[in-house]
Design an enzyme around this catalytic site. Structure first.
Site, PDB file in Angstrom:
ATOM      1  N   LYS A 120      26.799  -6.271   3.761  1.00 31.62           N
ATOM      2  CA  LYS A 120      26.476  -5.358   4.824  1.00 31.62           C
ATOM      3  C   LYS A 120      26.806  -5.682   6.190  1.00 31.62           C
ATOM      4  O   LYS A 120      27.383  -4.754   6.872  1.00 31.62           O
ATOM      5  CB  LYS A 120      24.827  -4.956   4.385  1.00 31.62           C
ATOM      6  CG  LYS A 120      24.442  -3.892   5.309  1.00 31.62           C
ATOM      7  CD  LYS A 120      23.793  -4.528   6.471  1.00 31.62           C
ATOM      8  CE  LYS A 120      23.531  -3.388   7.533  1.00 31.62           C
ATOM      9  NZ  LYS A 120      22.875  -3.659   8.854  1.00 31.62           N
ATOM     10  N   ASP A 138      22.788  -0.446   3.456  1.00 36.27           N
ATOM     11  CA  ASP A 138      21.659  -1.163   4.006  1.00 36.27           C
ATOM     12  C   ASP A 138      20.398  -0.140   3.061  1.00 36.27           C
ATOM     13  O   ASP A 138      20.640   0.482   2.294  1.00 36.27           O
ATOM     14  CB  ASP A 138      21.440  -0.939   5.361  1.00 36.27           C
ATOM     15  CG  ASP A 138      21.318   0.637   5.824  1.00 36.27           C
ATOM     16  OD1 ASP A 138      20.671   1.486   5.090  1.00 36.27           O
ATOM     17  OD2 ASP A 138      21.919   0.714   6.926  1.00 36.27           O
TER      18      ASP A 138
END
Length: 211
Positions: A120, A138
């Site tokens: 991420k 996320d």
DNA sequence: ATCCCGAGGG
DNA sequence: CCCTCTGGAT
């Protein structure tokens, strides 16, 4: 996902959040990398409070590598997970110096070798600093994607990323990433979603709340 | 009480 | 896959 539905979602997000953007204050890739790392389980506002002093004290990767853990923890004290983040920052600085000549690398494979940097975080840096089309997934992006039917309930974050990339227009990936986050933060919240004022409820895969 | 732009280890 | 790390805002 039917193209028509997707177009409606994108149009609604453009109406609600026409200029969604990165909120983390930064002026170079290293600062961005550090800021995103620090943002885990922490609000952006909290990160932006500690980074000015942190960035002034540690302008280069070598500075993080040479830092004492106690000093680093002092700067991060007000953030969640601050001790593990301090450790990661120092290790990350050491890895940058040792393997990448102190520069932030430009590929997913290289970025994710850095301590404290997962997929991420790497995706955010690639998209935000290096212009590489990316879809960072996320907690918000994952939740919104599943509720709106871009992905299935038990898809992994990597599944979600692949499915989003398959269907969303590439030149809007980063913008949509930010718009998903804003939508998730203010409307389609994890606990008390504002289904009443949501124009996309009819597309939602979850039982609606607060109606 | 619950959530915040996660990652690493078991 | 699940657990832990963590303080601050609301």
């Amino acid at each position: 996902m039917i193209a028509k539905k997707q177009d409606r979602i994108i149009a609604e997000l453009n109406t609600l959040f026409p200029d969604a953007h990165c909120v983390l204050v930064h002026s170079n890739p290293l600062e961005m990398l550090v800021a995103v790392m620090l943002s885990a389980q922490t609000t952006d506002a909290a990160v932006n409070k500690v980074t000015p002093a942190l960035f002034a004290a540690y302008p280069t990767a070598q500075d993080y590598a040479d830092a004492s853990l106690e000093d680093l923890e002092g700067y991060l004290k007000r953030l969640g997970l601050y001790r593990s983040k301090a450790r990661s920052l120092k290790k990350m600085g050491q890895a940058l110096v040792e393997h990448f000549d102190g520069e932030v690398p430009h590929t997913m494979k290289q970025l994710t070798t850095l301590p404290g940097v997962g997929r991420k975080t790497a995706n955010v840096v690639l998209g935000e600093c290096f212009g590489v089309p990316s879809v960072p997934v996320d907690t918000h992006v994952e939740r919104i994607s599943k509720r709106l039917g871009f992905a299935k309930r038990d898809d992994t974050v990597l599944d979600v990323e692949r499915k989003l990339k398959r269907t969303l227009p590439r030149d809007s990936w980063m913008k949509l990433h930010h718009q998903f986050i804003f939508f998730g933060r203010y409307v389609c919240k994890a606990q008390n979603p504002k289904c009443k004022e949501c124009h996309l409820v009819d597309l939602c895969k979850e039982p609606h709340k607060n109606l």
